[in-house]
Design a protein around this motif. Structure first.
Motif, PDB file in Angstrom:
ATOM      1  N   GLU A  95      -9.772  -5.416   1.842  1.00 55.40           N
ATOM      2  CA  GLU A  95      -8.891  -5.988   2.858  1.00 55.40           C
ATOM      3  C   GLU A  95      -9.463  -5.904   4.270  1.00 55.40           C
ATOM      4  OE1 GLU A  95      -5.931  -7.623   2.804  1.00 55.40           O
ATOM      5  OE2 GLU A  95      -6.028  -7.723   0.635  1.00 55.40           O
ATOM      6  N   GLY A  96     -10.464  -5.061   4.483  1.00 61.32           N
ATOM      7  CA  GLY A  96     -11.098  -4.966   5.797  1.00 61.32           C
ATOM      8  C   GLY A  96     -10.262  -4.262   6.851  1.00 61.32           C
ATOM      9  N   VAL A  97      -9.387  -3.350   6.435  1.00 58.29           N
ATOM     10  CA  VAL A  97      -8.544  -2.605   7.372  1.00 58.29           C
ATOM     11  C   VAL A  97      -9.389  -1.483   7.977  1.00 58.29           C
ATOM     12  CG1 VAL A  97      -6.441  -1.228   7.621  1.00 58.29           C
ATOM     13  CG2 VAL A  97      -6.488  -3.153   6.023  1.00 58.29           C
ATOM     14  N   ALA A  98      -9.315  -1.314   9.274  1.00 61.95           N
ATOM     15  CA  ALA A  98     -10.089  -0.285   9.966  1.00 61.95           C
ATOM     16  C   ALA A  98      -9.697   1.106   9.468  1.00 61.95           C
ATOM     17  CB  ALA A  98      -9.874  -0.385  11.474  1.00 61.95           C
ATOM     18  N   GLU A  99     -10.647   2.019   9.568  1.00 62.91           N
ATOM     19  CA  GLU A  99     -10.436   3.396   9.118  1.00 62.91           C
ATOM     20  C   GLU A  99      -9.221   4.038   9.811  1.00 62.91           C
ATOM     21  OE1 GLU A  99     -13.529   6.610   9.846  1.00 62.91           O
ATOM     22  OE2 GLU A  99     -14.042   5.883   7.836  1.00 62.91           O
ATOM     23  N   GLU A 100      -9.104   3.831  11.114  1.00 61.49           N
ATOM     24  CA  GLU A 100      -8.001   4.418  11.875  1.00 61.49           C
ATOM     25  C   GLU A 100      -6.661   3.830  11.447  1.00 61.49           C
ATOM     26  OE1 GLU A 100     -10.700   2.940  13.297  1.00 61.49           O
ATOM     27  OE2 GLU A 100     -11.792   4.764  13.871  1.00 61.49           O
ATOM     28  N   GLN A 101      -6.642   2.519  11.188  1.00 61.61           N
ATOM     29  CA  GLN A 101      -5.399   1.876  10.741  1.00 61.61           C
ATOM     30  C   GLN A 101      -5.019   2.343   9.336  1.00 61.61           C
ATOM     31  OE1 GLN A 101      -6.766  -2.174  11.357  1.00 61.61           O
ATOM     32  NE2 GLN A 101      -5.172  -2.465  12.903  1.00 61.61           N
ATOM     33  N   THR A 102      -6.005   2.493   8.473  1.00 59.34           N
ATOM     34  CA  THR A 102      -5.746   2.995   7.125  1.00 59.34           C
ATOM     35  C   THR A 102      -5.181   4.406   7.189  1.00 59.34           C
ATOM     36  OG1 THR A 102      -7.517   1.629   6.226  1.00 59.34           O
ATOM     37  CG2 THR A 102      -6.808   3.492   4.887  1.00 59.34           C
ATOM     38  N   GLY A 125      -0.774   8.054   6.650  1.00 62.94           N
ATOM     39  CA  GLY A 125      -0.412   9.361   7.176  1.00 62.94           C
ATOM     40  C   GLY A 125      -1.459  10.423   6.891  1.00 62.94           C
ATOM     41  N   LEU A 126      -2.718  10.015   6.905  1.00 63.69           N
ATOM     42  CA  LEU A 126      -3.827  10.940   6.642  1.00 63.69           C
ATOM     43  C   LEU A 126      -4.706  11.029   7.876  1.00 63.69           C
ATOM     44  CD1 LEU A 126      -4.956   9.637   3.128  1.00 63.69           C
ATOM     45  CD2 LEU A 126      -3.693  11.746   3.603  1.00 63.69           C
ATOM     46  N   PRO A 127      -5.420  12.139   8.040  1.00 64.10           N
ATOM     47  CA  PRO A 127      -6.405  12.202   9.124  1.00 64.10           C
ATOM     48  C   PRO A 127      -7.531  11.189   8.874  1.00 64.10           C
ATOM     49  CG  PRO A 127      -6.007  14.395   8.194  1.00 64.10           C
ATOM     50  CD  PRO A 127      -5.317  13.405   7.319  1.00 64.10           C
ATOM     51  N   THR A 128      -8.078  10.662   9.936  1.00 64.69           N
ATOM     52  CA  THR A 128      -9.166   9.691   9.829  1.00 64.69           C
ATOM     53  C   THR A 128     -10.345  10.279   9.064  1.00 64.69           C
ATOM     54  OG1 THR A 128      -8.472   8.754  11.934  1.00 64.69           O
ATOM     55  CG2 THR A 128     -10.652   8.155  11.168  1.00 64.69           C
ATOM     56  N   GLU A 129     -10.629  11.543   9.271  1.00 62.82           N
ATOM     57  CA  GLU A 129     -11.750  12.189   8.582  1.00 62.82           C
ATOM     58  C   GLU A 129     -11.520  12.205   7.070  1.00 62.82           C
ATOM     59  OE1 GLU A 129      -9.967  13.828  11.082  1.00 62.82           O
ATOM     60  OE2 GLU A 129     -11.363  13.208  12.653  1.00 62.82           O
ATOM     61  N   ARG A 130     -10.280  12.407   6.651  1.00 65.39           N
ATOM     62  CA  ARG A 130      -9.950  12.424   5.215  1.00 65.39           C
ATOM     63  C   ARG A 130     -10.153  11.031   4.616  1.00 65.39           C
ATOM     64  NH1 ARG A 130     -10.052  14.751   0.529  1.00 65.39           N
ATOM     65  NH2 ARG A 130      -8.245  14.384  -0.764  1.00 65.39           N
ATOM     66  N   VAL A 131      -9.721  10.000   5.322  1.00 65.52           N
ATOM     67  CA  VAL A 131      -9.917   8.631   4.857  1.00 65.52           C
ATOM     68  C   VAL A 131     -11.408   8.338   4.736  1.00 65.52           C
ATOM     69  CG1 VAL A 131      -9.631   6.187   5.487  1.00 65.52           C
ATOM     70  CG2 VAL A 131      -7.709   7.767   5.705  1.00 65.52           C
ATOM     71  N   HIS A 132     -12.180   8.761   5.723  1.00 67.36           N
ATOM     72  CA  HIS A 132     -13.629   8.552   5.697  1.00 67.36           C
ATOM     73  C   HIS A 132     -14.250   9.250   4.488  1.00 67.36           C
ATOM     74  CE1 HIS A 132     -17.570   7.712   7.420  1.00 67.36           C
ATOM     75  NE2 HIS A 132     -17.909   8.943   7.072  1.00 67.36           N
ATOM     76  N   ALA A 173       0.819  -1.217   0.000  1.00 63.10           N
ATOM     77  CA  ALA A 173       0.000   0.000   0.000  1.00 63.10           C
ATOM     78  C   ALA A 173       0.850   1.264   0.000  1.00 63.10           C
ATOM     79  CB  ALA A 173      -0.943  -0.004   1.202  1.00 63.10           C
ATOM     80  N   THR A 174       1.859   1.308   0.850  1.00 60.28           N
ATOM     81  CA  THR A 174       2.676   2.526   0.907  1.00 60.28           C
ATOM     82  C   THR A 174       3.520   2.688  -0.348  1.00 60.28           C
ATOM     83  OG1 THR A 174       4.366   1.362   2.202  1.00 60.28           O
ATOM     84  CG2 THR A 174       2.746   2.657   3.423  1.00 60.28           C
ATOM     85  N   ARG A 175       3.980   1.588  -0.903  1.00 62.41           N
ATOM     86  CA  ARG A 175       4.743   1.664  -2.162  1.00 62.41           C
ATOM     87  C   ARG A 175       3.843   2.155  -3.291  1.00 62.41           C
ATOM     88  NH1 ARG A 175       9.784   2.525  -3.633  1.00 62.41           N
ATOM     89  NH2 ARG A 175      10.067   1.770  -5.728  1.00 62.41           N
ATOM     90  N   PHE A 176       2.603   1.652  -3.333  1.00 63.14           N
ATOM     91  CA  PHE A 176       1.661   2.117  -4.345  1.00 63.14           C
ATOM     92  C   PHE A 176       1.384   3.603  -4.158  1.00 63.14           C
ATOM     93  CE2 PHE A 176      -2.657   3.218  -5.606  1.00 63.14           C
ATOM     94  CZ  PHE A 176      -2.595   2.929  -6.963  1.00 63.14           C
ATOM     95  N   ALA A 177       1.130   4.018  -2.922  1.00 67.19           N
ATOM     96  CA  ALA A 177       0.836   5.428  -2.655  1.00 67.19           C
ATOM     97  C   ALA A 177       2.003   6.313  -3.066  1.00 67.19           C
ATOM     98  CB  ALA A 177       0.521   5.623  -1.174  1.00 67.19           C
ATOM     99  N   HIS A 178       3.216   5.865  -2.791  1.00 69.67           N
ATOM    100  CA  HIS A 178       4.408   6.652  -3.135  1.00 69.67           C
ATOM    101  C   HIS A 178       4.569   6.766  -4.647  1.00 69.67           C
ATOM    102  CE1 HIS A 178       8.434   8.273  -2.805  1.00 69.67           C
ATOM    103  NE2 HIS A 178       8.856   7.323  -3.620  1.00 69.67           N
ATOM    104  N   ARG A 179       4.328   5.679  -5.354  1.00 69.36           N
ATOM    105  CA  ARG A 179       4.543   5.673  -6.801  1.00 69.36           C
ATOM    106  C   ARG A 179       3.342   6.202  -7.586  1.00 69.36           C
ATOM    107  NH1 ARG A 179       8.815   3.634  -9.339  1.00 69.36           N
ATOM    108  NH2 ARG A 179       7.421   3.069 -11.024  1.00 69.36           N
ATOM    109  N   ALA A 180       2.187   6.294  -6.951  1.00 71.67           N
ATOM    110  CA  ALA A 180       0.975   6.702  -7.665  1.00 71.67           C
ATOM    111  C   ALA A 180       1.127   8.083  -8.295  1.00 71.67           C
ATOM    112  CB  ALA A 180      -0.234   6.675  -6.736  1.00 71.67           C
ATOM    113  N   TRP A 181       1.821   8.978  -7.624  1.00 72.10           N
ATOM    114  CA  TRP A 181       1.999  10.311  -8.179  1.00 72.10           C
ATOM    115  C   TRP A 181       2.744  10.235  -9.507  1.00 72.10           C
ATOM    116  CZ3 TRP A 181       0.330  14.985  -8.450  1.00 72.10           C
ATOM    117  CH2 TRP A 181       1.121  15.969  -9.025  1.00 72.10           C
ATOM    118  N   HIS A 182       3.772   9.408  -9.570  1.00 70.33           N
ATOM    119  CA  HIS A 182       4.567   9.305 -10.790  1.00 70.33           C
ATOM    120  C   HIS A 182       3.851   8.517 -11.880  1.00 70.33           C
ATOM    121  CE1 HIS A 182       7.923  11.160  -8.826  1.00 70.33           C
ATOM    122  NE2 HIS A 182       7.789  10.317  -7.819  1.00 70.33           N
TER     123      HIS A 182
END
Length: 167
Positions: free
Chosen positions: A119-126, A131-138, A77-86
């Motif tokens: 994947e069923g990852v909780a909002e807070e864990q996501t 590195g995002l606020p929970t409200e932003r993820v929601h 997930a973090t690798r995808f997030a990092h590379r998504a911009w490029h």
């Protein structure tokens, strides 16, 4: 001493092979959803998974009771997030496959939907992982879900001058 190291290495390899045998299929599907590629033509997803598994293998002895699936998924997930911009951002080189169920989502929305709903990852864990606020993820999850439930309509062809005059 060498015999013990060889035995440890062989055990480590067997444990990792067993983990890959059990988890690689689901992780590949996760990576394919993230990259929004076709399931049978997914080179970016396979590359992403290979890197994540290599990272997990390199840190296998340091897991100390930590779930290797969770560790691999987090790296994926973090690798995808990092590379998504490029890949998808300003340069826009890699476009989602039109047949992908998540093709209408931007990469960040896809990442959150895959983590939360597939994947069923909780909002807070996501939120912590990305590195995002929970409200932003929601908010992103809600927007992505709305897009999936009510996809944008395809553009209708423009009416040309001759056809417009005949109408």
């Amino acid at each position: 001493m060498r015999e013990r190291q060889a035995s440890h290495g062989a055990r480590r390899d067997r444990e990792f092979a067993a983990f890959v045998a059990g988890a690689a299929g689901r992780l590949l599907h996760t990576a394919t959803l993230l990259t929004a590629e076709a399931p049978n033509a997914n080179p970016r997803a396979r590359h992403l998974l290979t890197r994540a598994l290599a990272h997990t293998y390199a840190s296998w002895d340091r897991l100390r009771g930590e779930d290797p699936y969770v560790r691999t998924r987090a790296y994926l997930a973090t690798r995808f997030a990092h590379r998504a911009w490029h890949q998808y951002g300003a340069l826009g080189r890699a476009r989602p496959h039109p047949g992908s169920p998540l093709a209408d989502l931007v990469p960040q929305e896809r990442l959150i939907v895959v983590l939360r709903l597939y994947e069923g990852v909780a909002e807070e864990q996501t939120a912590a992982l990305l590195g995002l606020p929970t409200e932003r993820v929601h908010a992103l999850c809600d927007r992505a879900t709305a897009t999936l439930l009510h996809p944008p309509r395809p553009a209708t062809p423009a009416v040309t001058g001759a056809k417009a005059a005949a109408s």
